[in-house]
Motif scaffolding. Structure first.
Motif, mmCIF file in Angstrom:
data_model
loop_
_atom_site.group_PDB
_atom_site.id
_atom_site.type_symbol
_atom_site.label_atom_id
_atom_site.label_comp_id
_atom_site.label_asym_id
_atom_site.label_seq_id
_atom_site.Cartn_x
_atom_site.Cartn_y
_atom_site.Cartn_z
ATOM 1 N N ASP A 122 -19.167 -22.644 17.465
ATOM 2 C CA ASP A 122 -18.508 -22.435 18.762
ATOM 3 C C ASP A 122 -19.202 -21.309 19.536
ATOM 4 O O ASP A 122 -19.377 -21.376 20.747
ATOM 5 C CB ASP A 122 -17.030 -22.053 18.566
ATOM 6 C CG ASP A 122 -16.225 -23.222 18.026
ATOM 7 O OD1 ASP A 122 -16.705 -24.367 18.153
ATOM 8 O OD2 ASP A 122 -15.130 -22.987 17.474
ATOM 9 N N LEU A 123 -19.572 -20.249 18.794
ATOM 10 C CA LEU A 123 -20.200 -19.086 19.424
ATOM 11 C C LEU A 123 -21.643 -19.398 19.847
ATOM 12 O O LEU A 123 -22.115 -18.933 20.887
ATOM 13 C CB LEU A 123 -20.175 -17.919 18.426
ATOM 14 C CG LEU A 123 -20.480 -16.516 18.921
ATOM 15 C CD1 LEU A 123 -19.479 -16.073 19.981
ATOM 16 C CD2 LEU A 123 -20.452 -15.528 17.737
ATOM 17 N N PHE A 124 -22.331 -20.179 19.021
ATOM 18 C CA PHE A 124 -23.737 -20.533 19.298
ATOM 19 C C PHE A 124 -23.874 -22.058 19.269
ATOM 20 O O PHE A 124 -24.341 -22.631 18.268
ATOM 21 C CB PHE A 124 -24.663 -19.960 18.217
ATOM 22 C CG PHE A 124 -24.670 -18.460 18.099
ATOM 23 C CD1 PHE A 124 -25.425 -17.677 18.959
ATOM 24 C CD2 PHE A 124 -23.949 -17.830 17.095
ATOM 25 C CE1 PHE A 124 -25.458 -16.296 18.830
ATOM 26 C CE2 PHE A 124 -23.979 -16.449 16.955
ATOM 27 C CZ PHE A 124 -24.732 -15.682 17.834
ATOM 28 N N GLN A 144 -33.152 -16.035 16.261
ATOM 29 C CA GLN A 144 -32.387 -14.795 16.432
ATOM 30 C C GLN A 144 -30.885 -15.082 16.407
ATOM 31 O O GLN A 144 -30.110 -14.359 15.774
ATOM 32 C CB GLN A 144 -32.769 -14.116 17.752
ATOM 33 C CG GLN A 144 -32.075 -12.791 17.982
ATOM 34 C CD GLN A 144 -32.392 -11.774 16.902
ATOM 35 O OE1 GLN A 144 -33.523 -11.331 16.755
ATOM 36 N NE2 GLN A 144 -31.405 -11.418 16.094
ATOM 37 N N MET A 145 -30.490 -16.162 17.069
ATOM 38 C CA MET A 145 -29.076 -16.557 17.035
ATOM 39 C C MET A 145 -28.643 -16.837 15.606
ATOM 40 O O MET A 145 -27.558 -16.434 15.172
ATOM 41 C CB MET A 145 -28.847 -17.814 17.892
ATOM 42 C CG MET A 145 -29.009 -17.565 19.372
ATOM 43 S SD MET A 145 -28.971 -19.127 20.288
ATOM 44 C CE MET A 145 -29.695 -18.605 21.840
ATOM 45 N N PRO A 164 -32.364 -7.201 18.512
ATOM 46 C CA PRO A 164 -32.208 -8.647 18.712
ATOM 47 C C PRO A 164 -33.037 -9.217 19.859
ATOM 48 O O PRO A 164 -33.258 -10.421 19.902
ATOM 49 C CB PRO A 164 -30.700 -8.805 18.989
ATOM 50 C CG PRO A 164 -30.215 -7.465 19.395
ATOM 51 C CD PRO A 164 -31.096 -6.476 18.686
ATOM 52 N N SER A 165 -33.529 -8.364 20.772
ATOM 53 C CA SER A 165 -34.278 -8.902 21.918
ATOM 54 C C SER A 165 -35.781 -8.955 21.671
ATOM 55 O O SER A 165 -36.528 -9.472 22.503
ATOM 56 C CB SER A 165 -34.009 -8.055 23.169
ATOM 57 O OG SER A 165 -34.720 -6.834 23.102
ATOM 58 N N ILE A 176 -28.636 -14.014 24.618
ATOM 59 C CA ILE A 176 -28.233 -13.317 23.385
ATOM 60 C C ILE A 176 -27.252 -12.198 23.743
ATOM 61 O O ILE A 176 -26.213 -12.042 23.098
ATOM 62 C CB ILE A 176 -29.464 -12.733 22.659
ATOM 63 C CG1 ILE A 176 -30.417 -13.852 22.280
ATOM 64 C CG2 ILE A 176 -29.055 -11.829 21.488
ATOM 65 C CD1 ILE A 176 -30.571 -14.220 20.868
ATOM 66 N N PHE A 177 -27.550 -11.434 24.776
ATOM 67 C CA PHE A 177 -26.653 -10.330 25.153
ATOM 68 C C PHE A 177 -25.318 -10.851 25.686
ATOM 69 O O PHE A 177 -24.288 -10.216 25.485
ATOM 70 C CB PHE A 177 -27.342 -9.371 26.134
ATOM 71 C CG PHE A 177 -28.127 -8.311 25.409
ATOM 72 C CD1 PHE A 177 -27.530 -7.114 25.042
ATOM 73 C CD2 PHE A 177 -29.447 -8.520 25.056
ATOM 74 C CE1 PHE A 177 -28.232 -6.150 24.337
ATOM 75 C CE2 PHE A 177 -30.161 -7.556 24.346
ATOM 76 C CZ PHE A 177 -29.556 -6.370 23.986
ATOM 77 N N GLN A 178 -25.342 -12.010 26.334
ATOM 78 C CA GLN A 178 -24.078 -12.607 26.789
ATOM 79 C C GLN A 178 -23.204 -12.939 25.569
ATOM 80 O O GLN A 178 -21.998 -12.656 25.555
ATOM 81 C CB GLN A 178 -24.386 -13.869 27.622
ATOM 82 C CG GLN A 178 -23.161 -14.600 28.133
ATOM 83 C CD GLN A 178 -22.211 -13.707 28.945
ATOM 84 O OE1 GLN A 178 -22.645 -12.856 29.715
ATOM 85 N NE2 GLN A 178 -20.897 -13.877 28.749
ATOM 86 N N THR A 179 -23.822 -13.481 24.531
ATOM 87 C CA THR A 179 -23.074 -13.815 23.317
ATOM 88 C C THR A 179 -22.566 -12.542 22.639
ATOM 89 O O THR A 179 -21.432 -12.504 22.144
ATOM 90 C CB THR A 179 -23.955 -14.630 22.345
ATOM 91 O OG1 THR A 179 -24.481 -15.735 23.053
ATOM 92 C CG2 THR A 179 -23.161 -15.110 21.148
#
Ligand code: ATP
Length: 238
Positions: A122-124, A144-145, A164-165, A176-179
């Protein structure tokens, strides 16, 4: 106010004769997103790894959940709710997405594995589409996810993220930062190490700036974003 979830008290770390951390003091409260920013070689990864005793702090104390963990094993720390997504998104290359996620349950067992995998999908959503794909064939952003999702599979109380970036395209970094923002909004406690100061400070409640093994500055994300010294050193002076 209750005690911090994680606290560094005057922590010193050495690699042989070289001192990598100098009298580091910092704390992370439950539910906070805190970042540690600094240049290459400042000691950010060393600080994260020292939470697991690898390398071990030679002076001072690291306290987690009220317990002094300075001399505890990495296994103890991991099985008590600290999970890390390591630098360089080290996923298991020959394993599928699902198999990688299952590896994340090792510190806690498989009791909640199905439910938690669903939560990760759900998250990714991208990971769901690729659940049977081998990790090595996925893009850097997808890996990365996967590294973050794998860390979350142990239901951590504290999530550690090492850069993570790193090496990702701007649009992927944004995703990624939105998640991470969504994750923070669920109440997860996040400790983020980043060279990408702009994204990190925007996401964070508070942040620390590390220079050659010392904490040089701290404040809210907003304060540090507005600080001229930080802007000159880490945000291209704009
Ligand atoms: P980067 O963003 O480049 O990963 P960093 O801020 O995470 O940098 P560290 O990797 O923690 O920095 O390194 C801090 C210092 O310790 C550096 O001078 C590095 O060369 C040194 N160092 C790191 N690991 C070791 C090691 N295993 N043995 C000896 N010195 C090390």
């Amino acid at each position: 106010m209750s005690a911090p979830l994680l606290e560094f008290k005057d922590v010193d770390v050495f690699y042989g004769p070289i001192q990598a951390l100098r009298k580091v003091n910092l704390h992370i409260n439950e539910g906070e997103t805190v970042s540690l920013i600094g240049a290459n070689g400042a000691g950010k990864s060393t600080l994260l790894m020292s939470i697991f005793g690898q390398p071990r702090a030679a002076g001072g104390a690291i306290v987690y959940g009220g317990t002094d963990i300075t001399h505890r094993s990495a296994h103890y720390v991991a099985s008590n709710g600290v999970a890390q997504s390591p630098e360089g998104r080290r996923v298991f290359p020959d394993m599928s997405v699902e198999e990688n996620l299952l590896m994340g349950t090792i510190p806690v067992g498989m009791d909640h594995a199905d439910e938690d995998m669903q939560r990760m999908f759900d998250l990714f959503p991208r990971l769901k589409e690729r659940r049977n794909q081998r990790a090595m064939t996925m893009s850097g952003g997808e890996q990365q996810m996967l590294a973050i999702a794998r860390a979350l599979m142990s239901r951590p109380k504290l999530l550690l993220l090492d850069e993570p970036s790193l090496g990702l395209a701007p649009i992927v970094v944004k995703q990624i930062f939105q998640t991470l923002k969504e994750l923070a909004q669920t109440g997860m406690t996040i400790f983020l190490v980043e060279q990408n100061a702009n994204h990190a400070l925007k996401l964070s409640d508070r942040a620390y700036v590390m220079v050659t093994g010392e904490i040089r500055m701290s404040g809210t994300g907003e304060e540090l974003l507005g600080n001229q010294e930080v802007r000159n050193a880490y945000l291209g002076g704009h």
